[in-house]
Design an enzyme around this catalytic site. Sequence first.
Site, short mmCIF file in Angstrom:
data_model
loop_
_atom_site.label_atom_id
_atom_site.label_comp_id
_atom_site.label_asym_id
_atom_site.label_seq_id
_atom_site.Cartn_x
_atom_site.Cartn_y
_atom_site.Cartn_z
N LYS A 21 -3.98 54.27 15.32
CA LYS A 21 -4.73 52.80 16.55
C LYS A 21 -5.89 52.25 15.40
CE LYS A 21 -1.94 54.58 20.33
NZ LYS A 21 -0.83 56.26 20.16
N GLU B 263 -4.15 47.42 27.40
CA GLU B 263 -3.63 48.20 28.07
C GLU B 263 -3.53 49.71 28.05
OE1 GLU B 263 -0.83 48.43 27.27
OE2 GLU B 263 -0.33 46.58 26.98
N SER C 126 0.74 60.68 11.76
CA SER C 126 -0.11 59.70 12.63
C SER C 126 -1.32 59.25 13.08
CB SER C 126 0.57 59.39 13.19
OG SER C 126 1.38 59.68 14.46
C1 LIG Z 1 0.35 56.12 19.91
C2 LIG Z 1 0.79 57.14 18.78
C3 LIG Z 1 1.69 57.26 18.58
C4 LIG Z 1 2.71 55.82 18.15
O1 LIG Z 1 2.66 54.81 18.40
P1 LIG Z 1 3.52 53.75 17.18
O2 LIG Z 1 2.95 52.87 17.52
O3 LIG Z 1 4.58 54.25 17.25
O4 LIG Z 1 2.97 54.31 16.38
C5 LIG Z 1 2.04 57.89 16.89
N1 LIG Z 1 1.08 58.81 16.86
C6 LIG Z 1 -0.12 59.10 17.58
C7 LIG Z 1 -1.13 59.75 16.81
C8 LIG Z 1 0.30 57.86 18.49
O5 LIG Z 1 -1.46 57.83 19.09
#
Ligand SMILES: *Cc1c(COP(=O)(O)O)cnc(C)c1O
Length: 401
Positions: A92, A114, A384
């Site tokens: 993010k 938000e 992610s």
């Molecule tokens: C917020 C988040 C997501 C989901 O958001 P996307 O916009 O779909 O990437 C996925 N993995 C993690 C670790 C997150 O913090």
Amino acid sequence: MTTKTRKTLPPKFGPYGGQFVPETLMPALRELEDAYIYYKDDPEFREEFEHLMHTYVGRPTPLTYASRMTEHLGGPKIYLKREDLAHTGAHKINNALGQALLAKRMGKTRIIAETGAGQHGVATATACALLGLECIVYMGTVDMARQKPNVFRMKLCGTEVRGVDSGSQTLKDAINEAIRDWVTNVDTTHYLLGSALGPHPYPTMVRDFQSVIGKETRAQIMKAEGRLPDTIVACLGGGSNAIGIFHDFIPDEDVELIGVEAGGHQISGGEHAARFADAEVGRPGVLHGCFTYVMQDGDGQIALTHSISAGLDYAAVGPEHTWLRDEERAYYTYATDEEALEGLQMLSQLEGIIPALESSHAVAEVLKRAKTMSKDQILVINVSGRGDKDLDTVIGALEGA
Ligand SMILES: *Cc1c(COP(=O)(O)O)cnc(C)c1O
């Protein structure tokens, strides 16, 4: 600038996307699009962004060969793209930093955002602390009680967290408050949106800021294997980490792209966030300024969603994914809460990497898919984020605490 010479970006992906917002916000979206078009190709902006991505975020993040998981599953060679190692523990920050830098160039002094689980709030608070921008994050009071450490992280970074106690006191109410703030303070304020969602130009801009993930993956896998992967798997909330790793590979038609939604308890009964998997509730509709797949009831009211991972627990999906699905360029599936927990434990035990519950959905899909693939194939999982933030949830689920 006259209307005739004004450059624009395509506002839609096939029929999806667009700008379904109150008229009062149209000038702000236009100003944002103009600024983004200008700065995205501005060498000084690019240089500053890339410098911070390197020296602050820690990019490039590694591509790790998961040798024990590969051996255990007996299928393709598995590589992990390590967004868990980016500053603040997830992808993010790539987008938060990009938008905060852009807002500063636009002369905005105030950032609003938000957040539901608080991860996007933390990334935004971090970028604003770094760049010296005032930051206000709207958060439902129910979410604030559930996510105390993230509320405190934001406060430590100098952000004001404004509790929203209207409606269900969760993300959708926080979004309504943030939009209200933006309408009122649009001259000084940038609305820093957290996923590849919302009205144009956000889905395009957020995707571009996240596309560094796929560009790095391409260079890294070419170095490691001398060829592109057969398959890339990513989890799918709003869709930003998935489109971030997919985007650079869209023209490479031999690379299979797989997005994994939150299957929650199970698909029948509707307690999930699998907008594509459940035709009973997932249909084209408008949410937060964007035409895309939205979970809704028979009257078109937004349906409640459920996922063990807060980051996937959202009723809409980014419009570019909906288009890629229609075009059959990407495929979408889901993993349940239980399968995600299994994926989390598997990656922890075999590789010493505790993934976020969101990312664990992608791991869970690979546990199934590996059986159908051969040893000479290559698969990349987008990890992610890291799982530290989820430990309480995982302890509760595994030990019944
Ligand atoms: C917020 C988040 C997501 C989901 O958001 P996307 O916009 O779909 O990437 C996925 N993995 C993690 C670790 C997150 O913090």
